[in-house]
Design a protein around this motif. Structure first.
Motif, mmCIF file in Angstrom:
data_model
loop_
_atom_site.group_PDB
_atom_site.id
_atom_site.type_symbol
_atom_site.label_atom_id
_atom_site.label_comp_id
_atom_site.label_asym_id
_atom_site.label_seq_id
_atom_site.Cartn_x
_atom_site.Cartn_y
_atom_site.Cartn_z
ATOM 1 N N LEU A 164 0.904 -1.271 -0.056
ATOM 2 C CA LEU A 164 -0.009 -0.036 -0.154
ATOM 3 C C LEU A 164 0.887 1.232 0.045
ATOM 4 O O LEU A 164 0.588 2.362 -0.543
ATOM 5 C CB LEU A 164 -0.806 0.030 1.061
ATOM 6 N N ALA A 165 1.764 1.289 0.774
ATOM 7 C CA ALA A 165 2.707 2.308 0.868
ATOM 8 C C ALA A 165 3.341 2.591 -0.664
ATOM 9 O O ALA A 165 3.559 3.551 -0.978
ATOM 10 C CB ALA A 165 4.075 2.323 2.106
ATOM 11 N N CYS A 166 3.973 1.573 -1.270
ATOM 12 C CA CYS A 166 4.610 1.416 -2.572
ATOM 13 C C CYS A 166 3.494 2.212 -3.375
ATOM 14 O O CYS A 166 3.918 2.873 -4.491
ATOM 15 C CB CYS A 166 5.061 0.450 -3.070
ATOM 16 N N LEU A 167 2.330 1.682 -3.453
ATOM 17 C CA LEU A 167 1.124 2.185 -4.463
ATOM 18 C C LEU A 167 0.890 3.667 -4.325
ATOM 19 O O LEU A 167 0.924 4.274 -5.369
ATOM 20 C CB LEU A 167 -0.203 1.586 -4.272
ATOM 21 N N ALA A 168 0.752 4.152 -2.963
ATOM 22 C CA ALA A 168 0.772 5.468 -2.968
ATOM 23 C C ALA A 168 1.770 6.442 -3.082
ATOM 24 O O ALA A 168 1.731 7.359 -3.771
ATOM 25 C CB ALA A 168 0.294 5.917 -1.029
ATOM 26 N N GLY A 169 2.929 6.045 -2.912
ATOM 27 C CA GLY A 169 4.197 6.826 -3.362
ATOM 28 C C GLY A 169 4.238 6.618 -4.837
ATOM 29 O O GLY A 169 4.714 7.867 -5.273
ATOM 30 N N GLY A 170 3.995 5.560 -5.549
ATOM 31 C CA GLY A 170 4.130 5.552 -6.993
ATOM 32 C C GLY A 170 3.162 6.453 -7.583
ATOM 33 O O GLY A 170 3.338 7.259 -8.627
ATOM 34 N N LEU A 171 1.961 6.702 -7.085
ATOM 35 C CA LEU A 171 0.861 7.738 -7.322
ATOM 36 C C LEU A 171 1.611 9.071 -7.299
ATOM 37 O O LEU A 171 1.163 9.845 -7.989
ATOM 38 C CB LEU A 171 -0.406 7.379 -6.818
ATOM 39 N N ILE A 172 1.975 9.289 -6.139
ATOM 40 C CA ILE A 172 2.426 10.700 -5.843
ATOM 41 C C ILE A 172 3.734 11.009 -6.631
ATOM 42 O O ILE A 172 3.516 12.215 -7.509
ATOM 43 C CB ILE A 172 3.106 10.883 -4.195
ATOM 44 N N TRP A 173 4.473 10.091 -6.973
ATOM 45 C CA TRP A 173 5.505 10.417 -8.047
ATOM 46 C C TRP A 173 4.879 10.624 -9.479
ATOM 47 O O TRP A 173 5.295 11.442 -10.285
ATOM 48 C CB TRP A 173 6.479 9.198 -8.165
ATOM 49 N N LEU A 174 3.913 9.824 -9.806
ATOM 50 C CA LEU A 174 3.336 10.164 -11.029
ATOM 51 C C LEU A 174 2.690 11.345 -11.479
ATOM 52 O O LEU A 174 2.636 12.043 -12.557
ATOM 53 C CB LEU A 174 2.432 8.815 -11.286
ATOM 54 N N PRO A 198 3.203 17.088 -1.558
ATOM 55 C CA PRO A 198 2.688 17.287 -2.706
ATOM 56 C C PRO A 198 2.263 18.777 -3.190
ATOM 57 O O PRO A 198 1.718 19.489 -2.226
ATOM 58 C CB PRO A 198 1.471 16.240 -2.764
ATOM 59 N N THR A 199 2.215 19.258 -4.366
ATOM 60 C CA THR A 199 1.588 20.608 -4.660
ATOM 61 C C THR A 199 0.673 20.789 -5.843
ATOM 62 O O THR A 199 -0.031 21.535 -5.920
ATOM 63 C CB THR A 199 3.062 21.322 -5.305
ATOM 64 N N THR A 200 0.532 19.394 -6.479
ATOM 65 C CA THR A 200 -0.489 19.617 -7.602
ATOM 66 C C THR A 200 -1.809 19.184 -6.851
ATOM 67 O O THR A 200 -1.918 18.289 -5.891
ATOM 68 C CB THR A 200 -0.082 18.395 -8.708
ATOM 69 N N LEU A 201 -3.008 19.096 -7.610
ATOM 70 C CA LEU A 201 -4.298 19.170 -7.073
ATOM 71 C C LEU A 201 -4.374 17.563 -6.935
ATOM 72 O O LEU A 201 -4.813 17.067 -5.966
ATOM 73 C CB LEU A 201 -5.241 19.478 -8.030
ATOM 74 N N ALA A 202 -3.994 17.066 -8.105
ATOM 75 C CA ALA A 202 -3.956 15.314 -8.083
ATOM 76 C C ALA A 202 -3.226 14.773 -6.864
ATOM 77 O O ALA A 202 -3.668 13.630 -6.241
ATOM 78 C CB ALA A 202 -3.684 14.938 -9.350
ATOM 79 N N GLY A 203 -2.098 15.426 -6.654
ATOM 80 C CA GLY A 203 -1.230 14.956 -5.825
ATOM 81 C C GLY A 203 -1.758 15.177 -4.409
ATOM 82 O O GLY A 203 -1.472 14.207 -3.532
ATOM 83 N N ARG A 204 -2.238 16.298 -4.317
ATOM 84 C CA ARG A 204 -2.967 16.522 -2.743
ATOM 85 C C ARG A 204 -3.960 15.626 -2.500
ATOM 86 O O ARG A 204 -4.298 15.120 -1.490
ATOM 87 C CB ARG A 204 -3.286 17.948 -2.720
ATOM 88 N N ILE A 205 -4.862 15.311 -3.642
ATOM 89 C CA ILE A 205 -6.082 14.329 -3.425
ATOM 90 C C ILE A 205 -5.636 13.142 -2.827
ATOM 91 O O ILE A 205 -5.936 12.534 -2.017
ATOM 92 C CB ILE A 205 -6.850 14.438 -4.773
ATOM 93 N N VAL A 206 -4.721 12.691 -3.557
ATOM 94 C CA VAL A 206 -3.701 11.179 -3.438
ATOM 95 C C VAL A 206 -3.515 11.365 -1.943
ATOM 96 O O VAL A 206 -3.636 10.148 -1.293
ATOM 97 C CB VAL A 206 -2.921 10.810 -4.373
ATOM 98 N N ILE A 252 -4.380 13.103 0.415
ATOM 99 C CA ILE A 252 -5.472 13.413 1.528
ATOM 100 C C ILE A 252 -6.268 11.713 1.646
ATOM 101 O O ILE A 252 -6.499 11.270 2.890
ATOM 102 C CB ILE A 252 -6.299 14.028 1.208
ATOM 103 N N VAL A 253 -6.236 11.268 0.753
ATOM 104 C CA VAL A 253 -6.933 9.883 0.681
ATOM 105 C C VAL A 253 -5.920 8.691 1.414
ATOM 106 O O VAL A 253 -6.240 8.083 2.095
ATOM 107 C CB VAL A 253 -7.166 9.418 -0.820
#
Length: 369
Positions: free
Chosen positions: A160-170, A208-216, A218-219
């Protein structure tokens, strides 16, 4: 005249044939009806509280006293002989050295093929004994941490930590220098951020600074709090259970511990059917010694016998709440229908009396309705 003579001869021959057929059956029936007049050899073995032998060689116990009761009622002469072990007791009964066998003898299909049984007089079950010093025993805890279930849960949290970190990087690597600098550096920064967030560590670094990154983010914060709480609660509960109650809390736990049984008893068949590996011992005392020394983790045997030994011998062991494989104790005998019927009648009468209730209370401390 010749016809009449032939008819007489034919009738005589038929009578002889009928007598030759009926006579053996009648003799067998008469043999079955023959009352027991000689002295019976009654085999037994120590199995407290059902068969107890003192220093003087005198026998007592639930099964012994029940046998004496029914034998006196139907006026049987007998003498008790110690067979030493359950396999020897059953083998000698089958060979004819014993006429009757009395102890804590479980009725099983395999034994029914070899010998005969009366009606059951006691219903028991197989119990599990473990060491009583759980507070000083950390081995169950260590085994829990090295178990497949714990590793699986830890890998799930890491995933789960890797999945969240991967999305943030994306979402962040193109606009946020903290997650840039190449895929390896960016992904590791994302996973490090998600791990810090999951463990609620406040450290410096990129955010995170982007809107998508911040949504990820928060979730992930919400999900990680729930996930870590569930993981911690489950781990704490499991370790506390192992610490206080040992490594065996169900039949399934026997697959992961070292199990001991008494050689030649029905428990061996029960464990073999469940594909549970075990080590056999010559006697219950030897198995309890192995449990005390740490050679085995659990001792599986007849529950009332183990309860008696723990209570009266001061053994550093205790019974778990697990009971399986119901057992019925009965008197074993060679194939003798007449004796079996007489014993069954006497057993039923004894079990319905106050005498039987007093016997059970004296040896087991339990009352029956």
């Amino acid at each position: 005249m010749r016809c009449w003579t032939r008819s007489v001869l034919a009738a005589f021959a038929a009578a002889l044939l009928f007598a030759s057929i009926v006579s053996p059956a009648a003799d067998a029936a008469a043999q079955d009806e023959t009352p027991i007049t000689g002295e019976l050899v009654v085999g037994t073995k120590e199995a407290p509280p059902f068969a107890i032998k003192n220093d003087k060689g005198e026998w007592s116990g639930i099964s012994i006293e029940l046998w004496r009761k029914v034998a006196d009622q139907i006026k049987l002469k007998y003498r008790l002989v110690d067979a030493g072990s359950m396999p020897a007791l059953l083998d000698r009964l089958e060979k004819g050295d014993f006429d009757v066998a009395v102890a804590a003898i479980t009725v099983t299909p395999e034994r029914e093929q070899r010998i005969d049984f009366t009606l059951p007089y006691f219903e028991a079950g197989t119990g599990i004994a473990v060491r009583g010093d759980h507070i000083a025993n950390w081995m169950p805890v260590i085994r829990s941490l090295a178990s497949y279930g714990f590793v699986q849960a830890a890998l799930a949290m890491l995933g789960l930590a890797c999945l969240a970190g991967g999305l943030i990087w994306l979402f962040e690597h193109n606009t946020n220098e903290g997650f840039g600098g190449g895929m390896a550096h960016g992904l590791s920064s994302g996973v490090l951020w998600s791990t810090h967030t999951m463990t609620q560590r406040r450290v410096g670094g990129a955010a995170p600074t982007t809107l998508a990154g911040r949504i990820v983010a928060i979730v992930w914060m919400i999900v990680s709090v729930i996930a870590i709480a569930v993981f911690t609660a489950g781990l704490t509960s499991a370790l506390t259970t192992k610490r206080l109650h040992g490594a065996v809390n169900s039949i399934a736990d026997l697959e992961y511990v070292r199990v001991g049984v008494v050689q030649g008893v029905s428990t061996e068949d029960a464990l073999s059917r469940r594909r549970i590996k075990f080590q056999s011992f010559a006697s219950p005392a030897a198995a309890f010694n192995a449990l005390r020394d740490g050679s085995i983790d659990a001792f599986v045997y007849d529950r009332p016998i183990m309860a008696w030994m723990i209570r009266h011998s001061g053994l550093a062991a205790e019974l778990t709440d697990v009971t399986f494989e119901p057992q019925s104790y009965a008197i074993a005998l060679r194939n003798d229908r007449t004796l079996r019927k007489e014993l069954n009648v006497a057993l039923l009468e004894a079990e319905q009396s106050d005498w039987w209730k007093d016997i059970l209370f004296r040896y087991l401390g339990q009352r029956t309705n």
